[in-house]
Design an enzyme around this catalytic site. Structure first.
Site, mmCIF file in Angstrom:
data_model
loop_
_atom_site.group_PDB
_atom_site.id
_atom_site.type_symbol
_atom_site.label_atom_id
_atom_site.label_comp_id
_atom_site.label_asym_id
_atom_site.label_seq_id
_atom_site.Cartn_x
_atom_site.Cartn_y
_atom_site.Cartn_z
ATOM 1 C CB SER A 1 73.171 41.708 17.233
ATOM 2 O OG SER A 1 72.584 42.593 18.206
ATOM 3 C CE LYS A 2 77.346 47.733 11.997
ATOM 4 N NZ LYS A 2 77.082 47.791 10.777
#
Ligand code: GLU
Length: 493
Positions: free
Chosen positions: A254-255
Protein backbone atom coordinates in the site's frame (compact mmCIF):
# COMPACT_ATOMS: atom_id res chain seq x y z
CA UNK A 1 -1.26 -21.11 -29.95
CA UNK A 2 -3.56 -19.13 -32.23
CA UNK A 3 -3.50 -15.41 -32.63
CA UNK A 4 -2.26 -13.99 -29.32
CA UNK A 5 -3.77 -10.66 -28.34
CA UNK A 6 -3.43 -9.35 -24.80
CA UNK A 7 -4.25 -6.06 -23.20
CA UNK A 8 -3.34 -3.85 -20.29
CA UNK A 9 -6.58 -2.18 -19.22
CA UNK A 10 -5.87 0.34 -16.46
CA UNK A 11 -8.36 2.73 -14.97
CA UNK A 12 -6.57 6.06 -15.05
CA UNK A 13 -5.98 7.06 -11.44
CA UNK A 14 -3.26 9.60 -12.14
CA UNK A 15 -0.19 7.39 -11.91
CA UNK A 16 1.06 3.93 -12.84
CA UNK A 17 1.12 1.70 -9.77
CA UNK A 18 4.00 -0.81 -9.61
CA UNK A 19 1.35 -3.55 -9.52
CA UNK A 20 -0.02 -2.11 -12.76
CA UNK A 21 3.46 -2.13 -14.21
CA UNK A 22 3.79 -5.81 -13.28
CA UNK A 23 0.50 -6.59 -15.05
CA UNK A 24 1.50 -4.55 -18.09
CA UNK A 25 4.93 -6.19 -18.17
CA UNK A 26 3.63 -9.76 -18.01
CA UNK A 27 1.19 -8.99 -20.80
CA UNK A 28 3.97 -7.40 -22.82
CA UNK A 29 6.39 -10.30 -22.28
CA UNK A 30 3.71 -12.82 -23.16
CA UNK A 31 2.78 -10.94 -26.34
CA UNK A 32 6.37 -10.49 -27.49
CA UNK A 33 7.36 -14.04 -26.72
CA UNK A 34 4.41 -15.40 -28.70
CA UNK A 35 4.62 -12.85 -31.50
CA UNK A 36 1.24 -11.50 -30.50
CA UNK A 37 -0.19 -8.02 -30.03
CA UNK A 38 -0.06 -5.95 -26.84
CA UNK A 39 -2.94 -3.51 -26.52
CA UNK A 40 -3.47 -0.58 -24.19
CA UNK A 41 -7.08 0.15 -23.33
CA UNK A 42 -8.02 2.92 -20.93
CA UNK A 43 -10.96 1.94 -18.71
CA UNK A 44 -12.26 5.36 -17.82
CA UNK A 45 -15.94 4.72 -17.24
CA UNK A 46 -15.94 5.76 -13.59
CA UNK A 47 -16.62 9.46 -13.97
CA UNK A 48 -16.27 10.10 -10.22
CA UNK A 49 -12.66 9.07 -10.43
CA UNK A 50 -11.80 11.09 -13.52
CA UNK A 51 -8.32 12.64 -13.27
CA UNK A 52 -7.19 15.13 -15.88
CA UNK A 53 -4.03 14.01 -17.72
CA UNK A 54 -4.05 10.58 -16.07
CA UNK A 55 -4.07 8.60 -19.32
CA UNK A 56 -1.16 10.64 -20.66
CA UNK A 57 0.84 9.97 -17.48
CA UNK A 58 0.18 6.27 -17.78
CA UNK A 59 1.27 6.16 -21.39
CA UNK A 60 4.40 8.13 -20.57
CA UNK A 61 5.31 5.77 -17.69
CA UNK A 62 4.76 2.66 -19.83
CA UNK A 63 6.89 4.05 -22.61
CA UNK A 64 9.65 5.03 -20.17
CA UNK A 65 9.75 1.39 -19.04
CA UNK A 66 10.05 0.29 -22.66
CA UNK A 67 6.61 -1.31 -22.85
CA UNK A 68 5.60 -0.18 -26.31
CA UNK A 69 2.07 -1.24 -27.16
CA UNK A 70 0.87 -2.13 -30.65
CA UNK A 71 -2.59 -0.57 -30.38
CA UNK A 72 -3.76 2.12 -28.01
CA UNK A 73 -5.45 5.48 -27.52
CA UNK A 74 -2.63 7.60 -28.88
CA UNK A 75 -1.62 5.35 -31.80
CA UNK A 76 -4.99 3.85 -32.76
CA UNK A 77 -5.49 0.42 -34.30
CA UNK A 78 -8.11 -1.72 -36.01
CA UNK A 79 -10.24 -2.18 -32.92
CA UNK A 80 -10.45 1.38 -31.60
CA UNK A 81 -11.37 3.61 -29.99
CA UNK A 82 -9.21 2.46 -27.07
CA UNK A 83 -10.75 4.75 -24.44
CA UNK A 84 -13.92 3.27 -23.01
CA UNK A 85 -15.55 6.66 -22.58
CA UNK A 86 -15.55 6.87 -26.38
CA UNK A 87 -17.37 3.56 -26.78
CA UNK A 88 -20.56 4.20 -24.82
CA UNK A 89 -23.02 3.41 -27.62
CA UNK A 90 -21.36 0.02 -28.09
CA UNK A 91 -22.15 -0.99 -24.49
CA UNK A 92 -25.74 0.19 -24.83
CA UNK A 93 -26.24 -2.01 -27.86
CA UNK A 94 -24.92 -5.10 -26.08
CA UNK A 95 -26.80 -4.56 -22.85
CA UNK A 96 -30.05 -4.39 -24.83
CA UNK A 97 -29.19 -7.78 -26.26
CA UNK A 98 -28.80 -9.13 -22.72
CA UNK A 99 -32.13 -7.62 -21.66
CA UNK A 100 -33.91 -9.20 -24.60
CA UNK A 101 -32.55 -12.61 -23.51
CA UNK A 102 -33.56 -12.07 -19.87
CA UNK A 103 -29.94 -12.08 -18.77
CA UNK A 104 -30.11 -8.45 -17.67
CA UNK A 105 -32.96 -6.36 -16.26
CA UNK A 106 -33.89 -2.80 -15.37
CA UNK A 107 -33.76 -1.90 -11.69
CA UNK A 108 -35.50 1.24 -10.43
CA UNK A 109 -34.80 0.79 -6.72
CA UNK A 110 -34.02 3.97 -4.84
CA UNK A 111 -30.79 4.46 -2.94
CA UNK A 112 -32.85 4.44 0.28
CA UNK A 113 -34.30 1.04 -0.50
CA UNK A 114 -30.88 -0.38 -1.35
CA UNK A 115 -29.40 1.06 1.86
CA UNK A 116 -32.21 -0.42 3.96
CA UNK A 117 -31.71 -3.79 2.26
CA UNK A 118 -28.01 -3.70 3.01
CA UNK A 119 -28.64 -2.85 6.65
CA UNK A 120 -31.13 -5.65 6.97
CA UNK A 121 -28.69 -8.13 5.45
CA UNK A 122 -25.95 -6.95 7.77
CA UNK A 123 -28.24 -7.51 10.72
CA UNK A 124 -28.83 -11.04 9.51
CA UNK A 125 -25.05 -11.39 9.30
CA UNK A 126 -25.15 -12.42 5.67
CA UNK A 127 -21.64 -12.85 4.36
CA UNK A 128 -22.12 -10.56 1.44
CA UNK A 129 -24.80 -7.95 0.80
CA UNK A 130 -26.70 -8.83 -2.35
CA UNK A 131 -29.47 -7.28 -4.36
CA UNK A 132 -32.74 -9.16 -3.78
CA UNK A 133 -33.94 -9.20 -7.43
CA UNK A 134 -36.87 -7.02 -6.43
CA UNK A 135 -37.19 -5.40 -9.89
CA UNK A 136 -36.94 -8.69 -11.74
CA UNK A 137 -40.61 -9.14 -10.85
CA UNK A 138 -41.65 -6.03 -12.78
CA UNK A 139 -43.75 -6.74 -15.83
CA UNK A 140 -42.68 -5.51 -19.26
CA UNK A 141 -45.45 -2.94 -19.09
CA UNK A 142 -44.38 -1.62 -15.69
CA UNK A 143 -40.83 -1.25 -16.95
CA UNK A 144 -41.99 0.61 -20.04
CA UNK A 145 -44.09 2.97 -17.93
CA UNK A 146 -41.20 3.76 -15.62
CA UNK A 147 -38.89 4.35 -18.56
CA UNK A 148 -41.45 6.62 -20.23
CA UNK A 149 -41.76 8.42 -16.92
CA UNK A 150 -37.97 8.96 -16.97
CA UNK A 151 -37.49 7.22 -13.63
CA UNK A 152 -33.87 6.77 -12.71
CA UNK A 153 -32.60 3.21 -13.31
CA UNK A 154 -29.64 0.90 -13.52
CA UNK A 155 -29.36 -2.32 -15.51
CA UNK A 156 -28.39 -5.46 -13.61
CA UNK A 157 -27.06 -8.87 -14.49
CA UNK A 158 -29.55 -11.62 -13.70
CA UNK A 159 -27.47 -14.24 -11.92
CA UNK A 160 -29.22 -17.62 -11.78
CA UNK A 161 -29.08 -18.98 -8.24
CA UNK A 162 -27.95 -22.45 -7.17
CA UNK A 163 -25.30 -23.38 -9.66
CA UNK A 164 -21.52 -23.54 -9.84
CA UNK A 165 -19.65 -21.10 -12.03
CA UNK A 166 -16.47 -22.79 -13.16
CA UNK A 167 -13.52 -21.53 -15.15
CA UNK A 168 -9.90 -22.42 -15.71
CA UNK A 169 -7.07 -20.12 -14.80
CA UNK A 170 -3.48 -20.72 -15.91
CA UNK A 171 -2.10 -19.63 -12.53
CA UNK A 172 -4.78 -20.90 -10.18
CA UNK A 173 -6.02 -23.97 -11.97
CA UNK A 174 -9.74 -24.75 -11.86
CA UNK A 175 -11.69 -22.06 -10.02
CA UNK A 176 -15.26 -22.50 -8.80
CA UNK A 177 -17.77 -20.03 -7.43
CA UNK A 178 -21.21 -20.64 -6.02
CA UNK A 179 -23.63 -18.46 -8.00
CA UNK A 180 -25.51 -17.78 -4.74
CA UNK A 181 -22.52 -15.67 -3.72
CA UNK A 182 -22.55 -13.64 -6.91
CA UNK A 183 -24.49 -10.39 -6.77
CA UNK A 184 -26.81 -9.17 -9.54
CA UNK A 185 -24.08 -6.83 -10.62
CA UNK A 186 -24.94 -3.43 -12.06
CA UNK A 187 -23.94 -3.38 -15.73
CA UNK A 188 -25.14 0.10 -16.67
CA UNK A 189 -25.13 2.82 -14.02
CA UNK A 190 -27.75 5.52 -13.60
CA UNK A 191 -25.51 7.99 -15.46
CA UNK A 192 -25.69 5.72 -18.51
CA UNK A 193 -22.07 4.64 -18.21
CA UNK A 194 -21.26 0.94 -18.13
CA UNK A 195 -19.59 -0.60 -15.10
CA UNK A 196 -16.19 -2.20 -15.37
CA UNK A 197 -17.69 -5.68 -15.80
CA UNK A 198 -19.80 -5.02 -18.85
CA UNK A 199 -17.35 -2.74 -20.63
CA UNK A 200 -14.43 -5.04 -19.91
CA UNK A 201 -16.10 -8.15 -21.32
CA UNK A 202 -17.59 -6.42 -24.37
CA UNK A 203 -14.26 -4.84 -25.22
CA UNK A 204 -12.18 -7.95 -24.63
CA UNK A 205 -14.49 -9.75 -27.02
CA UNK A 206 -14.61 -7.04 -29.68
CA UNK A 207 -10.86 -6.46 -29.44
CA UNK A 208 -10.33 -10.23 -29.88
CA UNK A 209 -8.35 -10.60 -26.67
CA UNK A 210 -7.10 -14.17 -26.38
CA UNK A 211 -5.65 -14.03 -22.85
CA UNK A 212 -6.77 -11.93 -19.90
CA UNK A 213 -3.73 -11.47 -17.65
CA UNK A 214 -4.49 -9.31 -14.63
CA UNK A 215 -4.08 -8.98 -10.86
CA UNK A 216 -5.64 -11.39 -8.40
CA UNK A 217 -7.93 -8.67 -7.09
CA UNK A 218 -10.03 -9.26 -10.21
CA UNK A 219 -10.48 -12.98 -9.61
CA UNK A 220 -13.78 -12.45 -7.77
CA UNK A 221 -15.11 -10.48 -10.76
CA UNK A 222 -14.34 -13.28 -13.16
CA UNK A 223 -17.49 -15.37 -12.45
CA UNK A 224 -19.56 -12.36 -13.52
CA UNK A 225 -17.47 -12.04 -16.65
CA UNK A 226 -17.81 -15.74 -17.39
CA UNK A 227 -21.59 -15.43 -17.10
CA UNK A 228 -21.51 -12.58 -19.57
CA UNK A 229 -19.33 -14.45 -22.09
CA UNK A 230 -21.59 -17.47 -21.85
CA UNK A 231 -24.78 -15.40 -22.16
CA UNK A 232 -23.49 -13.72 -25.30
CA UNK A 233 -22.33 -17.14 -26.53
CA UNK A 234 -18.86 -15.71 -26.91
CA UNK A 235 -15.70 -17.74 -26.53
CA UNK A 236 -14.13 -17.09 -23.13
CA UNK A 237 -10.57 -15.82 -23.16
CA UNK A 238 -7.89 -17.73 -21.27
CA UNK A 239 -7.56 -16.27 -17.76
CA UNK A 240 -4.38 -15.80 -15.74
CA UNK A 241 -4.63 -14.00 -12.38
CA UNK A 242 -1.33 -12.73 -11.03
CA UNK A 243 -0.49 -12.99 -7.32
CA UNK A 244 -0.93 -10.06 -4.95
CA UNK A 245 2.00 -7.78 -4.19
CA UNK A 246 2.86 -7.74 -0.49
CA UNK A 247 4.87 -5.60 1.88
CA UNK A 248 7.73 -7.41 3.67
CA UNK A 249 5.32 -7.95 6.62
CA UNK A 250 3.02 -9.73 4.11
CA UNK A 251 0.31 -7.07 4.27
CA UNK A 252 -1.05 -5.87 0.93
CA UNK A 253 1.32 -3.42 -0.75
CA UNK A 254 0.00 0.00 0.00
CA UNK A 255 0.86 3.61 -0.47
CA UNK A 256 1.24 4.09 3.25
CA UNK A 257 4.26 1.82 3.51
CA UNK A 258 6.29 3.29 0.69
CA UNK A 259 6.32 4.36 -2.90
CA UNK A 260 3.93 2.62 -5.24
CA UNK A 261 4.07 4.84 -8.32
CA UNK A 262 6.52 4.10 -11.12
CA UNK A 263 7.09 7.84 -11.27
CA UNK A 264 8.39 7.82 -7.65
CA UNK A 265 11.03 5.25 -8.51
CA UNK A 266 11.98 7.14 -11.62
CA UNK A 267 12.43 10.36 -9.64
CA UNK A 268 14.49 8.53 -7.06
CA UNK A 269 16.92 7.65 -9.81
CA UNK A 270 16.16 3.98 -10.41
CA UNK A 271 17.07 2.75 -13.87
CA UNK A 272 14.19 1.50 -15.96
CA UNK A 273 16.14 -1.70 -16.66
CA UNK A 274 16.37 -2.36 -12.91
CA UNK A 275 12.71 -1.58 -12.24
CA UNK A 276 11.54 -3.83 -15.09
CA UNK A 277 13.89 -6.62 -13.96
CA UNK A 278 12.67 -6.30 -10.37
CA UNK A 279 8.98 -6.20 -11.26
CA UNK A 280 9.36 -9.22 -13.56
CA UNK A 281 10.42 -11.28 -10.53
CA UNK A 282 7.37 -10.29 -8.48
CA UNK A 283 5.52 -13.55 -9.01
CA UNK A 284 7.56 -15.23 -11.71
CA UNK A 285 10.87 -17.07 -12.04
CA UNK A 286 12.38 -19.15 -14.79
CA UNK A 287 12.77 -22.17 -12.54
CA UNK A 288 16.33 -21.40 -11.55
CA UNK A 289 17.80 -18.78 -9.23
CA UNK A 290 18.80 -16.26 -11.86
CA UNK A 291 17.83 -12.76 -10.81
CA UNK A 292 19.58 -10.45 -13.25
CA UNK A 293 17.74 -10.04 -16.54
CA UNK A 294 17.56 -7.73 -19.49
CA UNK A 295 14.24 -7.34 -21.27
CA UNK A 296 15.27 -9.55 -24.22
CA UNK A 297 16.02 -12.45 -21.93
CA UNK A 298 12.76 -11.97 -20.02
CA UNK A 299 10.88 -12.16 -23.31
CA UNK A 300 12.72 -15.32 -24.23
CA UNK A 301 12.12 -17.06 -20.89
CA UNK A 302 8.70 -15.82 -19.78
CA UNK A 303 5.81 -18.27 -19.52
CA UNK A 304 2.51 -17.89 -17.70
CA UNK A 305 2.89 -21.44 -16.41
CA UNK A 306 5.76 -20.29 -14.22
CA UNK A 307 3.78 -17.52 -12.51
CA UNK A 308 3.34 -18.30 -8.78
CA UNK A 309 0.10 -18.46 -6.89
CA UNK A 310 1.36 -17.08 -3.61
CA UNK A 311 1.79 -13.38 -2.92
CA UNK A 312 5.00 -11.72 -4.07
CA UNK A 313 6.94 -9.70 -1.51
CA UNK A 314 8.14 -6.31 -2.61
CA UNK A 315 11.73 -6.29 -1.41
CA UNK A 316 13.32 -2.87 -1.83
CA UNK A 317 16.77 -4.24 -0.98
CA UNK A 318 16.61 -6.37 -4.07
CA UNK A 319 15.59 -3.42 -6.20
CA UNK A 320 18.57 -1.44 -4.89
CA UNK A 321 20.87 -4.34 -5.63
CA UNK A 322 19.50 -4.76 -9.16
CA UNK A 323 19.94 -1.06 -9.78
CA UNK A 324 23.61 -1.25 -8.82
CA UNK A 325 24.08 -4.32 -11.02
CA UNK A 326 22.40 -2.79 -14.05
CA UNK A 327 24.33 0.42 -13.63
CA UNK A 328 27.66 -1.36 -13.37
CA UNK A 329 27.00 -3.45 -16.44
CA UNK A 330 26.41 -0.37 -18.56
CA UNK A 331 29.24 0.89 -20.76
CA UNK A 332 30.98 4.05 -19.54
CA UNK A 333 29.63 5.82 -22.63
CA UNK A 334 26.04 4.92 -21.69
CA UNK A 335 26.62 6.07 -18.12
CA UNK A 336 28.03 9.31 -19.53
CA UNK A 337 24.67 10.12 -21.12
CA UNK A 338 22.87 9.50 -17.81
CA UNK A 339 25.46 11.38 -15.78
CA UNK A 340 25.15 14.43 -18.01
CA UNK A 341 21.36 14.43 -17.49
CA UNK A 342 21.93 14.12 -13.76
CA UNK A 343 24.38 17.02 -13.75
CA UNK A 344 21.96 19.06 -15.80
CA UNK A 345 19.39 18.73 -13.01
CA UNK A 346 21.84 19.28 -10.17
CA UNK A 347 23.45 22.22 -8.46
CA UNK A 348 26.51 21.55 -10.62
CA UNK A 349 24.71 22.46 -13.81
CA UNK A 350 26.22 25.94 -13.87
CA UNK A 351 29.96 26.34 -13.72
CA UNK A 352 31.29 28.99 -11.37
CA UNK A 353 32.98 31.69 -13.44
CA UNK A 354 36.68 31.25 -14.02
CA UNK A 355 36.76 27.52 -13.36
CA UNK A 356 38.72 26.01 -16.18
CA UNK A 357 39.73 22.58 -15.02
CA UNK A 358 36.31 21.21 -14.20
CA UNK A 359 34.63 21.96 -17.46
CA UNK A 360 32.93 18.57 -17.45
CA UNK A 361 34.19 17.61 -20.89
CA UNK A 362 33.18 14.11 -21.96
CA UNK A 363 36.71 12.87 -21.42
CA UNK A 364 36.77 14.38 -17.93
CA UNK A 365 33.46 12.76 -17.00
CA UNK A 366 34.55 9.43 -18.46
CA UNK A 367 37.54 9.47 -16.12
CA UNK A 368 35.22 10.20 -13.17
CA UNK A 369 33.02 7.29 -14.25
CA UNK A 370 35.97 4.91 -14.50
CA UNK A 371 37.15 5.92 -11.01
CA UNK A 372 33.75 5.70 -9.32
CA UNK A 373 31.95 2.95 -11.25
CA UNK A 374 32.47 0.23 -8.65
CA UNK A 375 31.49 2.57 -5.81
CA UNK A 376 28.05 3.76 -6.91
CA UNK A 377 24.65 2.11 -7.10
CA UNK A 378 22.77 5.10 -8.54
CA UNK A 379 23.78 7.64 -11.17
CA UNK A 380 23.17 10.46 -8.70
CA UNK A 381 25.80 8.95 -6.39
CA UNK A 382 28.47 10.12 -8.82
CA UNK A 383 27.55 13.56 -7.54
CA UNK A 384 26.81 12.78 -3.90
CA UNK A 385 29.68 10.37 -3.25
CA UNK A 386 32.32 12.33 -5.16
CA UNK A 387 31.17 15.95 -5.25
CA UNK A 388 34.86 16.96 -5.34
CA UNK A 389 35.00 16.05 -9.02
CA UNK A 390 32.47 18.81 -9.61
CA UNK A 391 33.57 21.52 -7.21
CA UNK A 392 36.44 22.05 -4.76
CA UNK A 393 35.63 20.91 -1.22
CA UNK A 394 34.21 23.63 1.00
CA UNK A 395 34.30 21.48 4.09
CA UNK A 396 36.70 18.88 5.37
CA UNK A 397 35.65 15.78 7.24
CA UNK A 398 36.06 16.69 10.89
CA UNK A 399 37.23 13.33 12.26
CA UNK A 400 39.70 12.85 9.41
CA UNK A 401 41.16 16.30 10.07
CA UNK A 402 41.63 15.45 13.74
CA UNK A 403 43.25 12.17 12.88
CA UNK A 404 45.48 13.13 9.97
CA UNK A 405 46.09 16.87 10.07
CA UNK A 406 49.09 17.21 12.39
CA UNK A 407 50.95 20.42 13.28
CA UNK A 408 53.69 19.43 10.80
CA UNK A 409 51.20 18.68 7.98
CA UNK A 410 50.98 22.19 6.46
CA UNK A 411 54.72 22.43 5.87
CA UNK A 412 54.82 18.91 4.48
CA UNK A 413 51.92 19.51 2.12
CA UNK A 414 53.44 22.79 0.99
CA UNK A 415 56.59 20.91 0.04
CA UNK A 416 54.48 18.35 -1.80
CA UNK A 417 52.61 20.98 -3.74
CA UNK A 418 55.94 22.59 -4.75
CA UNK A 419 57.10 19.22 -5.99
CA UNK A 420 53.89 18.74 -7.97
CA UNK A 421 54.45 22.14 -9.48
CA UNK A 422 57.71 20.95 -11.00
CA UNK A 423 55.98 18.13 -12.85
CA UNK A 424 55.26 18.18 -16.60
CA UNK A 425 52.06 19.85 -17.83
CA UNK A 426 49.83 16.78 -17.73
CA UNK A 427 51.40 14.43 -15.23
CA UNK A 428 50.55 10.74 -15.19
CA UNK A 429 49.55 8.86 -12.05
CA UNK A 430 53.12 7.55 -11.65
CA UNK A 431 54.53 11.09 -11.82
CA UNK A 432 52.45 12.08 -8.78
CA UNK A 433 53.41 8.88 -7.02
CA UNK A 434 57.12 9.48 -7.60
CA UNK A 435 56.84 13.07 -6.48
CA UNK A 436 55.12 12.06 -3.25
CA UNK A 437 57.60 9.26 -2.67
CA UNK A 438 60.47 11.70 -3.12
CA UNK A 439 59.03 14.23 -0.68
CA UNK A 440 58.34 11.53 1.91
CA UNK A 441 61.96 10.38 1.68
CA UNK A 442 63.32 13.87 1.95
CA UNK A 443 61.16 14.51 5.01
CA UNK A 444 61.95 11.06 6.32
CA UNK A 445 58.29 10.26 6.96
CA UNK A 446 56.05 7.38 5.89
CA UNK A 447 54.04 8.01 2.71
CA UNK A 448 50.80 7.83 4.70
CA UNK A 449 51.74 11.08 6.44
CA UNK A 450 51.31 12.78 3.07
CA UNK A 451 48.69 10.62 1.39
CA UNK A 452 45.94 11.10 3.96
CA UNK A 453 46.26 14.89 4.22
CA UNK A 454 46.55 15.10 0.41
CA UNK A 455 43.30 13.19 0.00
CA UNK A 456 41.64 15.40 2.56
CA UNK A 457 42.92 18.56 0.90
CA UNK A 458 41.75 17.70 -2.62
CA UNK A 459 38.48 15.93 -1.78
CA UNK A 460 37.49 16.98 1.75
CA UNK A 461 36.85 13.29 2.45
CA UNK A 462 38.70 10.32 3.83
CA UNK A 463 37.32 7.69 1.47
CA UNK A 464 36.96 7.30 -2.28
CA UNK A 465 39.07 6.07 -5.17
CA UNK A 466 42.88 6.04 -4.84
CA UNK A 467 44.17 9.53 -4.19
CA UNK A 468 46.46 9.39 -7.22
CA UNK A 469 43.49 8.52 -9.39
CA UNK A 470 41.74 11.58 -8.01
CA UNK A 471 44.61 13.99 -8.63
CA UNK A 472 45.20 12.72 -12.16
CA UNK A 473 41.56 13.45 -12.95
CA UNK A 474 41.62 16.86 -11.26
CA UNK A 475 44.86 17.80 -13.03
CA UNK A 476 47.97 19.51 -11.77
CA UNK A 477 46.74 23.08 -11.47
CA UNK A 478 43.52 22.18 -9.69
CA UNK A 479 45.33 19.83 -7.33
CA UNK A 480 47.85 22.48 -6.34
CA UNK A 481 45.16 25.10 -5.99
CA UNK A 482 43.15 22.80 -3.72
CA UNK A 483 46.16 22.01 -1.53
CA UNK A 484 46.80 25.71 -1.07
CA UNK A 485 43.15 26.43 -0.35
CA UNK A 486 42.99 23.61 2.22
CA UNK A 487 46.12 24.95 3.89
CA UNK A 488 44.35 28.28 4.35
CA UNK A 489 41.01 26.87 5.51
CA UNK A 490 42.14 24.07 7.77
CA UNK A 491 44.81 26.21 9.44
CA UNK A 492 42.35 28.91 10.30
CA UNK A 493 39.54 26.65 11.43
N1 GLU B 1 -9.74 -1.50 -15.25
C1 GLU B 1 -9.25 -2.59 -14.48
C2 GLU B 1 -8.05 -2.09 -13.68
O1 GLU B 1 -8.03 -0.97 -13.35
C3 GLU B 1 -8.88 -3.71 -15.41
C4 GLU B 1 -8.82 -5.07 -14.79
C5 GLU B 1 -8.69 -6.07 -15.91
O2 GLU B 1 -7.58 -6.17 -16.46
O3 GLU B 1 -9.66 -6.68 -16.27
O4 GLU B 1 -7.10 -2.77 -13.38
Amino acid sequence: MGNIRVRFAPSPTGYLHVGGLRTALYNYLFARKNRGQFILRIEDTDRNRFVEGAAENLIEALKWCGLQFDEGPDIGGTFGPYMQSQRLDIYQKYVQELISHGVAYYCFCSTQRLEALKEEQQKQKLLQAKYDKHCLALSKKEVEEKLANKDSFVIRLNVEPNHRIIFDDIVRGRVEFDSNNVDDQVLIKSDGYPTYHLANVVDDHLMQISHVIRGEEWLSSTPKHVLLYDSFKWKRPVFAHLPLLLNPDRSKLSKRQGDVAVEDYRTKGFLKEALVNFVALLGWNAGDDQEFYYMEELIEKFTLERVNKSGAVFDLEKLNWLNAEHLRKKSNEDILILLKQEIHHSQFSTLPAGRQVLNYSDSYLLQVIAAMKERVSFVKEYLTKSPYFFEPPKEFEETAVQKNWKPETPAQLKKLSNEFNLLVANPAKEDYEHALHKVAEELNVGKGKLIHPLRLAVSGMSTGPGVFDIVVILGKEETISRINKALEIIKTS
